[in-house]
Design an enzyme around this catalytic site. Structure first.
Site, PDB file in Angstrom:
ATOM      1  N   GLN A  51       0.363  -3.340 -19.848  1.00  0.00           N
ATOM      2  CA  GLN A  51       1.482  -3.959 -19.143  1.00  0.00           C
ATOM      3  C   GLN A  51       1.018  -4.440 -17.772  1.00  0.00           C
ATOM      4  O   GLN A  51       1.194  -3.765 -16.774  1.00  0.00           O
ATOM      5  CB  GLN A  51       2.603  -2.918 -18.992  1.00  0.00           C
ATOM      6  CG  GLN A  51       3.844  -3.429 -18.330  1.00  0.00           C
ATOM      7  CD  GLN A  51       4.795  -4.060 -19.296  1.00  0.00           C
ATOM      8  OE1 GLN A  51       4.965  -3.571 -20.396  1.00  0.00           O
ATOM      9  NE2 GLN A  51       5.419  -5.142 -18.902  1.00  0.00           N
ATOM     10  N   PHE A  52       0.400  -5.623 -17.730  1.00  0.00           N
ATOM     11  CA  PHE A  52      -0.127  -6.115 -16.459  1.00  0.00           C
ATOM     12  C   PHE A  52       0.969  -6.354 -15.431  1.00  0.00           C
ATOM     13  O   PHE A  52       0.716  -6.344 -14.229  1.00  0.00           O
ATOM     14  CB  PHE A  52      -0.983  -7.369 -16.657  1.00  0.00           C
ATOM     15  CG  PHE A  52      -0.199  -8.647 -16.803  1.00  0.00           C
ATOM     16  CD1 PHE A  52       0.022  -9.450 -15.696  1.00  0.00           C
ATOM     17  CD2 PHE A  52       0.295  -9.040 -18.032  1.00  0.00           C
ATOM     18  CE1 PHE A  52       0.743 -10.633 -15.820  1.00  0.00           C
ATOM     19  CE2 PHE A  52       1.009 -10.200 -18.161  1.00  0.00           C
ATOM     20  CZ  PHE A  52       1.239 -11.010 -17.059  1.00  0.00           C
ATOM     21  N   THR A  53       2.210  -6.532 -15.869  1.00  0.00           N
ATOM     22  CA  THR A  53       3.292  -6.779 -14.914  1.00  0.00           C
ATOM     23  C   THR A  53       3.607  -5.565 -14.048  1.00  0.00           C
ATOM     24  O   THR A  53       4.275  -5.704 -13.026  1.00  0.00           O
ATOM     25  CB  THR A  53       4.569  -7.277 -15.628  1.00  0.00           C
ATOM     26  OG1 THR A  53       4.990  -6.293 -16.566  1.00  0.00           O
ATOM     27  CG2 THR A  53       4.318  -8.610 -16.328  1.00  0.00           C
TER      28      THR A  53
END
Length: 150
Positions: free
Chosen positions: A78-80
């Site tokens: 989950q790069f966000t």
């Protein structure tokens, strides 16, 4: 490295409408890898997550770990989680690790969960558009940042 841990009774992740990872009782983990993160950051999370005592014992107290209840884990990249929202209204993801580095640390994190004794560890598909379903138990949600752990 950041992790959002949700205690679940069921969770799955889909890509293109197909389930690619699914668990029962355990933890649904969203994992964000930041620029500069190393295996040492992953190790800090590994030393904490499987042992978090957030499952209820026979007295209804959160006193048991995921390992104690033979829980399973679903880990989704989950790069966000690395978003910088300090300026304006559009998040910046410049603090996210480069994809190759992030994927290497994501895979390392998953392997270390298995080594820690987690009975079943499932994953999403790194970098893919995914749909995550879960039934949060409690609800119980814990946020960890490797920078804040000793």
């Amino acid at each position: 490295m950041k992790a959002v841990i949700q205690r679940v009774i069921h969770s799955n992740v889909k890509t293109d409408g197909k389930v690619i990872g699914e668990i029962g009782k355990g933890f649904m983990i969203l994992l964000g890898v930041m620029q500069g993160d190393t295996k040492a950051d992953a190790d800090k999370l590994i030393k904490k997550i499987p042992y978090l005592r957030i499952f209820e014992d026979e007295n209804g107290k959160m006193n048991l770990s995921c390992l104690d209840v033979n829980g399973e884990m679903l880990v989704v990249s989950q790069f966000t989680l690395c978003a910088d929202c300090s300026h304006g209204r559009r998040p910046s993801f410049i603090r996210s690790a480069a994809p190759d580095e992030a994927n290497m640390l994501y895979e390392y994190f998953v392997q270390e969960l298995v080594k820690a004794g987690v009975s079943k560890v499932e994953t999403g598909c790194f970098g893919a558009d995914m749909k995550v379903e879960l039934i949060n138990d409690g609800p119980v949600t814990i946020i960890l940042d490797s920078e804040e752990l000793k």
